[in-house]
Motif scaffolding. Structure first.
Motif, short mmCIF file in Angstrom:
data_model
loop_
_atom_site.label_atom_id
_atom_site.label_comp_id
_atom_site.label_asym_id
_atom_site.label_seq_id
_atom_site.Cartn_x
_atom_site.Cartn_y
_atom_site.Cartn_z
N ARG C 198 64.19 -15.95 -5.40
CA ARG C 198 63.95 -16.53 -4.11
C ARG C 198 64.74 -15.77 -2.91
O ARG C 198 64.31 -15.77 -2.16
CB ARG C 198 63.15 -18.00 -4.24
N ALA C 199 65.75 -16.50 -3.16
CA ALA C 199 67.25 -15.78 -2.74
C ALA C 199 67.16 -14.78 -1.98
O ALA C 199 66.73 -14.08 -0.73
CB ALA C 199 68.58 -16.12 -2.65
N HIS C 201 64.48 -12.31 -1.48
CA HIS C 201 63.31 -12.40 -0.80
C HIS C 201 63.49 -13.04 0.60
O HIS C 201 62.74 -11.42 1.36
CB HIS C 201 61.91 -13.40 -1.12
N ASP C 202 64.13 -13.60 0.91
CA ASP C 202 64.08 -14.59 1.79
C ASP C 202 65.28 -13.67 2.84
O ASP C 202 65.71 -13.36 3.59
CB ASP C 202 65.17 -15.88 2.30
N SER C 203 66.85 -13.23 2.25
CA SER C 203 67.76 -12.31 2.52
C SER C 203 68.51 -11.60 1.33
O SER C 203 69.45 -12.07 1.01
CB SER C 203 68.36 -13.65 3.39
#
Lengths: 270, 388, 324, 290
Positions: C198-199, C201-203
């Motif tokens: 998930r991390a 995906h964001d950055s």
């Protein structure tokens, strides 16, 4: 850390680093060493190449020339994730937050390297995964407490104010238990009280034996906290020295501080 | 959240239920006939005329009093050329609509996917697709109306042999039709003492075949070229063939036996030969031909109703529906098993593709000689008399 | 899903939205046969479950890791053709064939993923698209093995002399497979690996400077998604008793991506809703006859314009907004 | 030699069509970061509208112009009704919207037109031109000339007109462009309109050679997208080179190696190029800004 150390090994050693973008020399011949326990600051006017330097040191850009060593070991051009394993972490000037996660989850990601469960354990949700999640969360909460965000732990990161995000990034970087910590303008957008808190935090981190490398525009903070300062102008190193030496150097006042900077430096002095 | 989601699901289920009901409430006690066709998607140019034909004739049959005094009800689904969808619709026809028989299956792929459903349910299925695998080996409940691709190959090779050629260049489409027919041609070519000297192919959406045709042209000793394929490919092949000035006789397949092929290929189509059901040359048949009244009437009705040139594919649907109706009448029953038995006993049924006489070992019932060899002259089909 | 987890108060309850999703899926699978009037509905539901399985896997790649694959149907094709080719040409029984197909699919994903995941964004999309097209081309062209464009039949599964057939049997097989798939996906999402994905995906930059090996994790997600897809493909082929190269086609890949996005990226329940809509809606829209394609396209546009996060996250958002 | 030349003619003709579609992709991508998966459907609208107008007796040039205008209107409506209301949504969401739009256009086309293949008469006859033993249709010259003209016109538009410069500015920095008073929504609408007209023109020019049908858009989108990525998304020169290269690879692959795996060669080539140059041939190097 198995290879032989060079004598008097610095935590971070940057040696003659330079980089060109499409023929333009953005950074040229920059060298410095940061030692465990010290706060080493890099200052310079906008466009001097400070963030570019950070991007080279943290492995996002590959330098055109020069070397980077961590704890005496060659680290030039290693991927960021491998540098992280060598003990280097950083924050970002333009925030790089995991916006869709909560504050505490952001910091939990910082504990990634310390997490022991394997992929198949994760897939099957073995009891070890639950234990690991709880341990990671506890560690992350402690770090949030340390940067003063404990009560915002379960807020979505996207909903936090700017100053809190700056500190969240520091907590996330600290979660990796770094030997070298690069902070890119940690006090930008913070009020006086928050700046003071960050000041103390940086101090405490350095006390713990971490080499902190700081890029910051708040001269008052820089002068107060740094053990040594590197002044960059147009991609070239101008001076390295203690705050007092830098403040007194006429070249610095002329080239960088100017009339406006002079007053600021003077104010910091008081 | 779970509440919301379950409500959503409920909505979905009721939508399904409505869709299921929509087909149900019609005239009293109709005979339900199912059809799954590729009326949209890449095979739409086949499925569309089939759909129009079925709709048109069900309406005509009903206004003439129906079958066994009961109206026909056509339950028609469009699979878009997708075999998996076709399979689902087949299940729907059996389980939900409870049809007594099915006329459909535009492509060999969709037909093969649907066959097990009808076999398992013991409901007769008359396929409109070409490949010989559909009826070989014979499956109890599966029939088909189009000539097999093997027959087309045999008809073409017989003509080639009669003209004294022995070296053939092949260029085939990589769609199901082209590939299947190519394989059949390869299998039977030896029987005619003919040799394949070039074997090229093109994709179903290709827009230029000059590279492949250049290779065929340069193949050693090539005397004539055969193009198994349908859709746009053969028209482009024909145009490129003329562009390259190859000048050898060109054979197309029954897959393009329609006036629209001549329109698409333009002047380049002059001299092209192909095997075709009688439909393409309806008016030109001698009056003694027993198929003439059938094909002339169908052609006239279809072209009046749709404004489009008649195609053999619509003709396959015509044959399928009328074979079925004849079987129901003969069986005097709408029991699937009775219909099946009557279908298998079809004898001397005159359709657009030929005269059908089925048997327990032959669920098609056509012979090679029900194909006519045609040649394009002055922008129209003409019958060729061959010794083959 | 992520949203729900994000706002739920502290530690002990972080597992609960996960459990809610799993229970929800299980209950839906268990209850539907009671209300279905005919086998046809079982068939449609079984298709939703098999598609759903593939979409749940793809969602791990797209929703968690944020990487788009436009060639995902290729892995479905590998699984499907494995159970077709194994018994027919190699004399391997269907179930070992299925397992071999799933393993092969993982291997292919790993080999192909290594170079492909150096690419980003649309370039990654076109590379996966190219891979998918190549595989579909092989399936269409190598007729001797695959039956060519018209496909090939798949032998029925026999277990201890019992022929696995019948709509209800397959409903349960696919339903249970889906529940297992959902459970594993939910586990992964809540684990350290899921957090790192998930991390990413964001950055990606921020994740990598804290030691997340982006390339390896993306590859992991890709392989997992491939395994889900191959499993789904094998089930589909065994259930249908027939495979065609359509299974691996570009349009099918696009359909999967649409299912993920429409349902809501990053949401496991969303993935299922997406699959349910794209499988069941065309069944409901048959009443529209030839207007079906246009209406389906229109509905996709409307969904995405008004619920741009996807249906499930979008509706949760709306629902919260109303309560306030 | 004749063989080589023949393959080259074939590749260039088909490639020019791909290049035109790729140019349409590039224009919209530059103005909005959106990859418009309905791009190929403009080609279909151009071809099919011309066919049906021509069939009702409208002279060919007039039919072509009306067809192109139809496509422009569809392009503008697509922007106004589907892209603009979703402004700010993620690129994946926008892609799915354009995929939905493509289905919608295809669905309407099969009702408004029909499901059969159609052709147009060649503009300057069917007599092939012979060059060194190879033959070329006059219509191929129309396609190649049309491609070149569009490329030059687009270049002049972008470099020499104020609106064109505004498009470039928007592409370079959307926020910056808005700050200096450029209405980026209007720019985006213009990009959709121009790109629709390019696609439709390709459809008109190519139909006499390639024939057309309601679902031609899917394959055109696929090939045009691949060409744009091969050349490097966002570069007009890249789109043209990518399109021509794709056409040539297909033709030479089919001619010299195997016609069965023709489409395979083009995608293997794309994969190889992307592994060496991850941003395509003319995509340039981008430095991540953090």
């Amino acid at each position: 850390m198995t290879a032989t150390r060079t004598s008097n090994a610095a935590a971070l050693e940057v040696d003659g680093v330079g980089i060109s973008f499409g023929g333009i020399r953005a950074l040229d011949g920059v060298s410095f060493r940061a030692h465990p326990g010290e706060v080493f600051s890099i200052i310079g006017p906008n466009g001097a190449g400070k963030t570019t330097l950070f991007n080279i040191v943290s492995g996002l850009y590959r330098p055109t020339s020069g070397r980077v060593r961590i704890a005496g070991q060659e680290a030039t051009g290693l991927a960021p994730a491998r540098l992280a394993r060598r003990g280097l972490s950083r924050t970002f000037q333009n925030l790089q937050i995991f916006f869709r996660m909560t504050a505490v989850e952001n910091v939990m990601v910082g504990r990634h390297m310390a997490e022991k469960t394997g992929f198949f354990a994760d897939l099957l949700a073995l009891p070890s995964v639950g234990r690991q999640n709880r341990a990671t969360r506890a560690a992350a909460l402690a770090l949030l407490d340390r940067v003063g965000l404990a009560d915002l732990a379960d807020q979505p990161a996207g909903a936090l104010p700017y100053g809190a995000l700056k500190r969240l990034e520091i907590a996330r970087a600290l979660a990796t238990e770094p030997k070298v910590l690069l902070l890119d303008e940690p006090a930008a957008g913070c009020n006086a009280v928050e700046t003071e808190e960050i000041d103390q935090l940086i101090h405490a981190v350095a006390e713990g034996g971490v080499a902190v490398v700081l890029v910051e525009h708040d001269m008052k903070l820089v002068m107060k906290i740094s053990s040594r300062i590197l002044v960059l102008v147009q991609g070239k190193p101008l001076v390295v020295g203690t705050p007092a030496e830098v403040r007194a150097d006429p070249r610095v006042i002329e080239a960088y501080l100017g009339s406006h900077g002079e007053t600021e430096a003077a104010r910091a002095d008081r | 959240m779970s509440k919301l989601a379950s409500r959503l699901l409920g909505l979905g289920v009721s939508a399904l239920a409505v869709a299921g009901l929509a087909g149900a409430a019609l005239a009293a006690d109709p005979i339900k006939i199912g059809s799954v066709l590729s009326a949209t998607g890449p095979a739409a140019f086949l499925g569309d005329p089939e759909k129009r034909t079925l709709e048109m004739y069900v309406e005509r049959i009903n206004s003439a009093g129906g079958v066994l005094g009961r109206p026909l009800e056509l339950v028609l689904y469009d699979d878009g050329g997708d075999a998996n969808k076709a399979r689902t619709f087949a299940t729907r026809l059996i389980e939900d609509d409870e049809v007594v028989a099915m006329v459909g299956g535009t492509t060999t792929g969709t037909t093969m996917a649907m066959m097990p459903v009808f076999e398992d349910a013991s409901v007769p299925f008359i396929s409109l697709a070409g490949a010989v695998e559909i009826i070989e080996p014979v499956r109890e409940y599966v029939f088909k109306t189009p000539h097999t691709d093997r027959m087309a190959c045999e008809k073409i090779f017989a003509d080639i042999k009669a003209r004294g050629f022995t070296k053939v260049g092949l260029i085939s489409g990589t769609d199901g039709f082209g590939k299947s027919m190519r394989a059949q041609c390869m299998a039977v070519v030896g029987n005619f003492g003919i040799e394949i000297v070039a074997d090229e192919s093109y994709g179903p959406t290709d827009s230029d075949m000059t590279p492949q045709l250049t290779k065929v042209k340069n193949a050693a000793g090539v005397q004539t070229v055969v193009n198994p394929g349908f859709g746009q490919g053969p028209a482009i092949v024909t145009r490129n063939y003329a562009q390259l000035g190859i000048g050898l006789p060109l054979y197309q397949s029954h897959g393009v036996a329609s006036k629209s092929f001549i329109d698409l290929a333009g002047p380049a189509a002059e001299g092209v030969r192909l095997p075709s059901p009688a439909l393409a040359v309806a008016e030109k048949l001698p009056d003694t031909d027993q198929q003439k009244p059938v094909v002339v009437e169908y052609k006239k009705l279809y072209e009046e109703k749709t404004g489009q040139p008649v195609s053999t594919f619509g003709g396959y649907a015509y044959d399928g529906l009328h074979l079925l109706v004849a079987a129901i009448q003969k069986a005097n029953s709408t029991e699937p098993d009775a219909i099946r038995d009557a279908l298998e006993a079809t004898a001397g049924f005159v359709g657009t593709s030929g005269v059908f006489t089925m048997s327990p070992t032959d669920h098609l019932g056509l012979k090679v000689d029900s194909f006519r060899m045609l040649e394009i002259k002055d922008g129209d089909w003409t019958l060729v008399e061959t010794g083959g | 899903m992520t949203d729900a987890a994000a706002t739920s108060p502290p530690s002990r309850r972080t597992w609960s939205p996960r459990l809610v999703s799993l229970v929800f899926v299980t209950v839906v699978v268990a209850v539907l046969p009671l209300v279905f009037p005919s086998n046809y509905y079982l068939r449609v539901a079984s298709l939703v479950w098999t598609s759903g399985l593939a979409v749940v896997g793809l969602n791990l790649l797209m929703g968690l890791a944020g990487q788009v694959s436009l060639g995902h149907a290729a892995f479905l094709g590998i699984g499907a053709y494995a159970v077709a080719i194994g018994p027919t040409h190699l004399g391997v029984p269907p179930i070992p064939s299925a397992l071999a197909g799933i393993a092969l699919s993982a291997l292919v994903a790993w080999i192909v993923g290594k170079p492909i995941f150096r690419l980003k964004g649309y370039y990654l999309a076109v590379a996966t698209l190219g891979f998918g097209l190549l595989l579909a081309l092989v399936l269409t062209s190598e007729s001797a093995w695959t039956g060519g464009p018209d496909g090939m039949p798949v032998e029925r599964v026999e277990l201890f002399g019992w022929r696995v057939t019948g709509a209800l049997t397959w409903y349960w097989i696919t339903g249970v497979a889906l529940i297992i798939g959902v459970a594993l996906a939910l586990n992964l999402e809540a684990s350290p690996t899921g957090r790192a994905l998930r991390a990413l995906h964001d950055s990606e930059v921020a994740a990598s400077v804290v030691g997340v090996d982006a390339a390896r994790l993306k590859l992991t997600a890709f392989v997992v998604a491939a395994v889900y897809a191959a499993t789904s493909g094998a089930l589909l082929a065994l259930m249908n008793g027939f495979v065609t190269p359509d299974t691996a086609s570009f349009m099918h890949s696009v359909e999967f991506v649409t299912m993920v996005v429409i349902g809501g990226m990053g949401s496991v329940v969303g993935a299922l809703v997406g699959a349910a809509i794209l499988v069941a809606l065309p069944q409901a829209l048959t009443v529209l006859q030839e207007y079906e394609t246009a209406v389906l396209g229109l509905l996709i546009m409307v969904f995405m314009i008004f619920l741009r996060q996807g249906i499930v996250p979008g509706l949760i958002g709306l629902f919260r907004g109303m309560r306030r | 030699m004749a063989e080589f030349l023949q393959f080259a003619f074939s590749g260039l003709t088909v490639g020019a069509v791909y290049a035109l579609v790729a140019l349409g992709f590039t224009l919209i991508y530059n103005a909005s970061d959106v990859v418009n998966f309905a791009q190929g459907d403009f080609v279909m609208i151009g071809g099919m509208s011309t066919v049906f107008l021509y069939a009702t007796g409208v002279p060919l040039p007039l039919a072509a112009i009306i067809a192109i205008l139809t496509a422009v209107i569809v392009g503008l409506l697509l922007h106004r009704l589907a892209i603009e209301p979703a402004r700010g949504a993620s690129p994946v969401t926008l892609i799915i919207i354009t995929i939905g739009a493509s289905m919608f256009i295809r669905g309407v086309a099969q009702i408004v037109f029909d499901k059969q293949f159609h052709q147009l008469p060649a503009f300057s006859g069917d007599r092939p031109i012979e060059i060194l033993g190879a033959t070329l249709l006059p219509q191929s010259l129309w396609v190649l000339g049309g491609g070149l003209a569009v490329f030059v016109a687009l270049w002049l538009f972008l470099e020499r007109t104020l609106i064109g410069k505004a498009v470039l500015a928007t592409a370079a920095n959307r926020l910056g462009a808005r700050l200096v008073g450029i209405n980026t929504a209007v720019i985006l609408a213009i990009a959709f309109g121009v790109s629709a007209s390019i696609g439709a023109l390709a459809g008109v020019l190519a139909t006499p050679i390639t024939l057309t049908r309601f679902d031609l858009g899917t394959i055109m989108t696929l090939k045009g997208f691949a060409a744009a990525m091969l050349g490097g998304m966002g570069s007009p020169l890249g789109a043209v080179v990518g399109g021509l290269l794709l056409g040539l690879i297909e033709a030479f692959g089919a001619g010299y190696i195997s016609s069965v795996y023709k489409d395979g060669f083009s995608f293997i080539a794309i994969l190889v190029v992307l592994f060496v140059m991850p941003r395509g041939l003319f995509g340039g190097r981008s430095v991540e800004r953090v």
